[in-house]
Design a protein around this motif. Structure first.
Motif, mmCIF file in Angstrom:
data_model
loop_
_atom_site.group_PDB
_atom_site.id
_atom_site.type_symbol
_atom_site.label_atom_id
_atom_site.label_comp_id
_atom_site.label_asym_id
_atom_site.label_seq_id
_atom_site.Cartn_x
_atom_site.Cartn_y
_atom_site.Cartn_z
ATOM 1 N N UNK B 50 10.129 1.668 0.469
ATOM 2 C CA UNK B 50 11.184 2.142 -0.425
ATOM 3 C C UNK B 50 11.953 0.994 -1.060
ATOM 4 N N UNK B 51 11.702 -0.193 -0.570
ATOM 5 C CA UNK B 51 12.550 -1.339 -0.950
ATOM 6 C C UNK B 51 11.880 -2.167 -2.037
ATOM 7 N N UNK B 317 16.675 -9.611 3.992
ATOM 8 C CA UNK B 317 15.354 -9.511 4.611
ATOM 9 C C UNK B 317 14.887 -8.081 4.830
ATOM 10 N N UNK B 318 15.366 -7.181 4.001
ATOM 11 C CA UNK B 318 15.205 -5.757 4.293
ATOM 12 C C UNK B 318 13.741 -5.312 4.425
ATOM 13 N N UNK B 324 17.469 -5.441 9.426
ATOM 14 C CA UNK B 324 18.115 -5.407 8.115
ATOM 15 C C UNK B 324 17.893 -4.056 7.443
ATOM 16 N N UNK B 325 16.691 -3.554 7.590
ATOM 17 C CA UNK B 325 16.400 -2.262 6.980
ATOM 18 C C UNK B 325 17.315 -1.184 7.557
ATOM 19 N N UNK B 326 17.470 -1.229 8.852
ATOM 20 C CA UNK B 326 18.339 -0.248 9.498
ATOM 21 C C UNK B 326 19.786 -0.408 9.041
ATOM 22 N N UNK B 327 20.181 -1.653 8.906
ATOM 23 C CA UNK B 327 21.562 -1.875 8.438
ATOM 24 C C UNK B 327 21.758 -1.352 7.021
ATOM 25 N N UNK B 328 20.737 -1.555 6.202
ATOM 26 C CA UNK B 328 20.839 -1.040 4.838
ATOM 27 C C UNK B 328 20.972 0.477 4.860
ATOM 28 N N UNK B 329 20.146 1.109 5.682
ATOM 29 C CA UNK B 329 20.214 2.570 5.730
ATOM 30 C C UNK B 329 21.589 3.029 6.213
#
Ligand code: TPP
Ligand code: TPP
Ligand code: MG
Ligand code: MG
Lengths: 797, 797
Positions: B50-51, B317-318, B324-329
């Motif tokens: 998705x990124x 670093x998503x 990082x991905x989790x933080x973005x979500x």
């Protein structure tokens, strides 16, 4: 410190009388320069023949400048100060010239203009006279580092001069008109970057004479309370000296100067006594006196003194209008020249005794002739900082990132004579290694988590290209070294400042007593081709074009293709003198091509045939691929490889250019190649496909006289851009490898038919690369990760 | 007005909730644009697919921009305001785009990006994506007149937009980093030039988020008391809104906005109620909130929210780093998208109801698409203003002085849509006739004897080229007309502003819903050749070179040789659209060459053979004398006459160029001559001696593809100058009549031998002219008073 000024104790009556005499002498000499061809001491009544046919110059600002100069002289002597003056209203040239003559420096520099009657006559005649001297505080004027022709840079120059000169006092007169300019308005907060322990002091004197050319000034017409707020808000403690009665102004100004200098001494004492360095409230002076003070009050029924009409030449009809002539004579005599100059025309003893002597004279302060105090930098051996290049194309490393540690060690090795300047881009331009040994200069509040801020920092970061440039110029002009790193596009912000500095360099080359100063070095990374985060507004390679319009002997432009070449180039620039060096180099990860030994050779030559990328075997090639700039070099090499693979019989010569000025004829630029050399490299008849970093027409402008110019075909930036991928950017401008191959096919006679298939494949490759970006949002890895493969390598696909 | 803010009454709890929801929606859409390729509504857990592969954009400034936008929406509705927004930190592009999408304008302009899930997905994907939209508040963004790529011009643009728009409120966000730039610092005092009765209001919002790219900002680290002083000193009443707790900031900001708008309304009411117009204290807002507010607090152990690390992409670093991905979500979900968007992906009704509708939306305000509201100027017939030219060379009249009355009548005829801008040089550039009908805009103190200052003035004079340019750009971009008159040398000060405006014009040509705006017209008098009062620093013709680097379709350069041609040129420029027109014309007394009829023809053609000055009788000449610019034209005519006298058998063709772009090939510039036309005029083989106003190499750059380029020999300014006489200046650069004759002798095959005597006389004439200046300080009258004499005139000496 108490707050009441002791106006009556600053000057004895005798001191007042002597200061006033000095001021009258300077005013007399100023008016004389504007008007008189002859009869300098008014020994005879003035006649029209004594008057210059063209009356040029600016009177309005001059009496204020003369007042400041005289009073500074007093305190320099009284306190044995090491001081200099930056004259913002540089159009007051005759005032400053008058002062240098009074203190003897002018005659020391220009022997035919002695301090006697003949000398005075020459002093008058030469001003703004053909074959004489310019109207402004130009480089011809001893003690000047600032012509003041283009307004706006006085205060940034003053701060630049003060950095790392702990004992120096830099007085700086700022016109109230100049204060309206953006660059000047943005300079006030320079005090946030000045360390009172390590740096000297700047004393701004805002000359509120109320007018500019034809208008009142904004700062003189807003409420004085607002003006004081404005300056206090910038960190100053303003003191107002106002009036139009000379004796009263002398007394107030003297008392104020004493007060202000006491405060500065106290600030410095405190900062230097070992405690924490904090941002002091620096004193400054607002001098509110009439424009054209002591000049004609009224001319032809209009008020002149104290209005904008005093700006240039108040009495303009002197040669033809006897009334004007009489008024001029009256004006001149009002200064009582007979009391000021003796029978020989020399200033009377009392005047000679007032100013300081020797190097203490502001006009003789060695720092104002920067080359005199300039010392070579201690430069670490740049060869130790290079990347190992086992073969062309390896390793991948960004050029400025490799340069960083060398810059770091330059900073360490020259702790008082080198600074790095940048508009908030030092780290993003990958020069962050500097912060291993120093900080950003910062004399304001800090909070936990701040990144390398301290009063002792040697990196000057402020979001103002004008300030970076002005500070650096002031720093260089007073005998130090520096580098300015910036975005390529936004360096245009200082185009006009660069003009003025280039003019200064050109003129001073011809002034025998001016010694060469260190070069002004620009390092432009974050260039047109790699604005990944930004867009069209950040894409502009035209600074190079702007710079090459300047006088050839003072400009140099380098586009190193990789890290080792950048190191060799920067080392060269930091050793050079009296140039403007523009270096364009990328910050992004990129292949490296040359070993250190090759890079040094290449940089010395300025350009060269890359044999390892050529297959013409030393014979005449079918086509020359020329390239200049890191991105064009990469694309050209990729194109060369495509040609090698697909048209192996085609003889290709690859030429890389580091030193752009090599392209010009040797008659136009000292670095220019002779025609014979040029022809040897670029051939006389073969097509040249030239991939250039900037606007393509610049290459034509540099080479239009060359034999083979007709066959020169240049690709470069043609003002097409947006936020997109690096390869899409080169494709938008037809600078990509595939298009270069197409160009070769289209230009090499006979190839079109033979290579039709390849040509079509190239068209398709462009389309595919484009489609890839639209689909995935990044460049096709086949393109982005392309690597040069040696010709002999059997793995060539 | 009382001084205590009623923080709790500004918003009901419900209003607060709705505002906050709107803000969260905009923040969500901002983050989505930076990160997401897909899964826009987070219906699924985020996956690396998705990124976006390249994470581009600037988060740090965005939450602040979104807050301002939402709150402005509230008050626009509540008060039915006519408002627009200038976004200084234009790198916050995704924030403004998000808002235009929320209010529907984006989808109206770009139908494929609807307000639904598919549209949202496209909205996210297109941002900073190849083939998508740029990262900044570029011209693609509805409601934008200011990209904010190059920082420094937000406030001057805002003032320019407000002039003559009495009902308009121009809110202007200024980054605390941008505030460090010179141009921005110099913009604060624009309020001295804004008439509260006639003009609209500017509401500066200083966004003190504390940081720029890698550094804290100066204004956030000086004592707040100083900052308040600084702004008060500039004439404002600053209100601070500070905090990091959303609800509290919402309440304070809303209350402050209400207060500020009440004050503005009161200021306008007072000013418009018929009394004297005085300078009010305009309110402004300081918004002190964390950079990257509501974003990740910490990333990899370093604080991000509230620091410079939030400037661009906080989580980088998503794609590869699951944490990082989790933080973005987590970050995205913190805005509770499920409350903000309905099942179709459209904003919920409550969000749709918050912003204004139709043209009241800031993104749809017609003035922000200036061409839509632009009306043609009422232009007086310029033919009525010309000089009678009974024969070439008479009368003597300065070109700008002749233009003045026409400009005056343009001002009169367009009392709300035209202004003249200049850095204190309108009168000295001889356009003083304007003051017969208007004044200089001035809303500060006046004193008796002031010259044409009033709040109603339509001449904008301030000693800041940056302000003149910024105001004019803002004025043009919102649908009005203007002329900027300046010194030729110092217009380089705005080189980079010109770049940005040229880029804007280029880009908007390709945006279908953007209508063409009026051209930006420069009138550069006080040019390189006539700096009699000044010197080298004032001599620089390089602005033309700078301008011609811009995209051909948006730049035009004219060098009318005399007064009638200047009139015809200016009339043309003021009728034109969407160009940058540079007109260089002298202010000094000079001969006039063309009757009005001839001048019109000449200007239409852009260049022409002057038959009356040629003696090739319509056949092929021996030499072409080309000239471009008033001074070169004079010297060329004098040379032609010398040739006629001394080498009467030599067939000379004299060509004058007004429209410089005619020289370029028609493939390069829409005004370019075809090669056939060019060859006809300039011949295919005869020497061309070209006397040009500026740097000679520009002519080569424009013509290097022409058949006869090899025989083209250009004289121009080669960076030699000082304070001297006009003729000495041309001699210093070998552009004088005598040298042009020498050039002809040296270039016409066979002439060298025949004309040796004449050549020597020319060398002597140069020396004599030089000697004269050294002796008398002015030009030899024989040179200075030379007049063209018709060929047939028997009195020819
Ligand atoms: C950037 C720039 N714009 C315009 C000018 C033209 N100019 C020369 S002197 C002057 C007025 C200066 O006024 P001020 O600074 O108050 O000096 P003073 O009153 O002391 O003469 C102007 C506008 C200039 N020199 N530089
Ligand atoms: C004239 C100029 N110099 C440098 C830059 C590079 N730059 C882009 S954003 C930025 C920092 C802006 O800081 P600020 O104005 O405070 O905006 P915000 O904190 O809201 O992002 C800088 C230096 C620029 N855009 N323009
Ligand atoms: Mg002044
Ligand atoms: Mg900021």
């Amino acid at each position: 410190m108490d707050t009441a000024l002791d106006v009556h104790r600053a000057l004895t009556d005798d001191e007042l009388r002597r200061l006033d005499a000095y001021w009258r002498a300077a005013n007399y000499l100023t008016v004389g320069q504007i008007y008189l061809l002859d009869n300098p001491l008014l020994r005879e009544p003035l006649t029209p023949d004594d008057i210059k046919p063209r009356l040029l110059g600016h009177w309005g600002t001059s009496p204020g400048l003369n007042l400041v100069y005289a009073h500074l002289n007093r305190v320099i002597v009284a306190r044995d100060l090491n001081a200099m003056l930056v004259t913002g209203p540089g159009h007051g040239g005759p005032a400053i010239v008058a002062n240098t003559w009074l203190e003897g420096t002018w005659s020391e520099r220009y022997h035919d203009v002695a301090r006697d009657e003949v000398g005075m006559s020459r002093l008058f005649r030469q001003f703004s006279f053909p074959g004489g001297i310019p109207s402004h505080v130009a480089a011809d004027v001893p003690g000047s580092i600032h012509e003041g022709g283009e307004l706006g840079y006085a205060l940034s120059h003053a701060y630049g001069a003060a950095f790392d000169h702990p004992d120096l006092l830099v007085a700086c007169v700022i016109g109230d008109g100049e204060a309206e300019t953006g660059p000047l308005a943005g300079s006030w907060l320079s005090d946030v970057f000045l360390n009172p322990a390590r740096d000297g002091a700047v004393l701004p004197i805002l000359h509120l004479n109320g007018y500019k050319i034809a208008n009142p000034t904004v700062l003189s017409r807003i409420p004085e309370a607002d003006l004081l707020d404005l300056l206090r808000g910038s960190g100053y403690q303003p003191y107002v000296v106002a009036g139009d009665e000379p004796a009263q102004v002398h007394r107030t100004f003297a008392a104020t100067l004493d007060r202000v200098l006491d405060e500065i001494a106290e600030i410095q004492r405190r900062a230097r006594s070992g405690g924490v360095v904090e941002r002091p409230r620096w004193p400054m002076i607002i001098l509110r006196t009439p424009k054209g003070w002591t000049g004609p009050r009224e001319v032809d029924g209009s008020q002149v003194e104290g209005t904008y009409r005093a700006h240039q030449v108040p009495l303009s009809g002197v040669r033809d209008n006897p009334a004007h002539l009489a008024e001029l004579e009256h004006w001149l005599r009002s200064y009582r020249p007979e009391e000021l100059f003796d029978a020989t025309g020399a200033p009377v003893r009392e005047l000679l005794d007032l100013p300081p002597h020797g190097d203490r004279r502001m006009s003789a302060n060695p720092v104002t002739n920067g080359g005199v105090v300039l010392r070579d930098l201690a430069l670490p051996d740049f060869r130790d900082y290079g990347v190992e290049v086992p073969e062309p194309g390896t390793p991948i490393a960004g050029a400025t990132g490799v340069l960083g540690p060398w810059i770091r060690d330059v900073i360490s090795a020259n702790p008082q004579t080198f600074r790095l300047f940048g508009p908030d881009e030092v780290a993003s331009n990958r020069l962050g290694a500097a912060f291993e040994v120093t900080d950003r200069a910062w004399v304001a509040a800090t909070v936990p988590g701040d990144d390398h801020l301290s009063p002792d920092g040697r990196v000057m970061e402020v979001l103002s290209e004008h300030l970076c440039q002005g500070w650096l110029e002031g720093y260089l002009l007073t005998g130090r070294h520096g580098v300015f790193t910036s975005y390529e596009a936004f360096i245009h912000i200082v185009d006009s400042m660069l003009n003025q500095h280039a003019k200064w360099l050109k003129v001073t080359r011809a002034i025998p007593w001016r010694q060469p100063i260190a070069s002004l070095n620009y390092l432009l990374s974050s260039h047109v081709w790699r604005q990944d985060h930004n867009g069209f507004s950040h894409q502009d390679p035209g600074f190079i074009d702007h710079v090459v319009n300047k006088k050839a002997e003072v400009v140099r432009v380098y586009l190193p293709p990789d890290a080792n070449t950048l190191l060799a180039t920067m080392d060269h620039c930091l050793r050079s003198r009296h140039y403007i060096n523009v270096v364009v180099a990328g910050k992004q990860a990129a292949p490296n091509w040359l070993t250190m030994t090759e890079a040094i050779q290449h940089t010395r030559r300025g350009l060269g045939i890359w044999e390892w990328a050529s297959n013409d075997g030393g014979t005449e090639p079918d086509v020359v691929l020329a390239c200049c700039g890191d991105v064009p070099t990469l694309e050209t090499l990729a194109a060369a490889e495509l040609l090698r693979q697909h048209l192996p019989e085609l003889k290709v010569r690859l030429v890389n250019i580091v030193d752009l000025m090599r392209l010009q004829p040797d008659t136009e630029h000292p670095h220019g190649l002779t025609d014979r050399e040029f022809d040897t490299i670029f051939t006389e008849h073969r097509p040249i496909i030239f991939a250039y970093h900037g606007y393509p027409w610049l290459i034509h402008r540099l080479t239009y006289r060359r034999t083979n110019h007709e066959n020169l075909h240049v690709r470069g930036y043609k003002e097409e851009g947006t936020t997109t991928t690096p390869f899409d950017m080169v494709m938008l401008n037809d600078l990509d490898r595939f298009h270069l191959v197409i160009d070769v096919i289209d230009r090499v006679p006979g190839l079109a038919a033979r290579a039709a298939h390849l040509r079509q494949r190239m068209v398709d490759a462009r389309q595919a690369a484009r489609d890839y970006t639209r689909q995935y949002g990044e460049d096709d890895p086949q393109v982005a990760e392309w690597r040069w493969v040696r010709e002999t390598d059997p793995t060539t696909p």
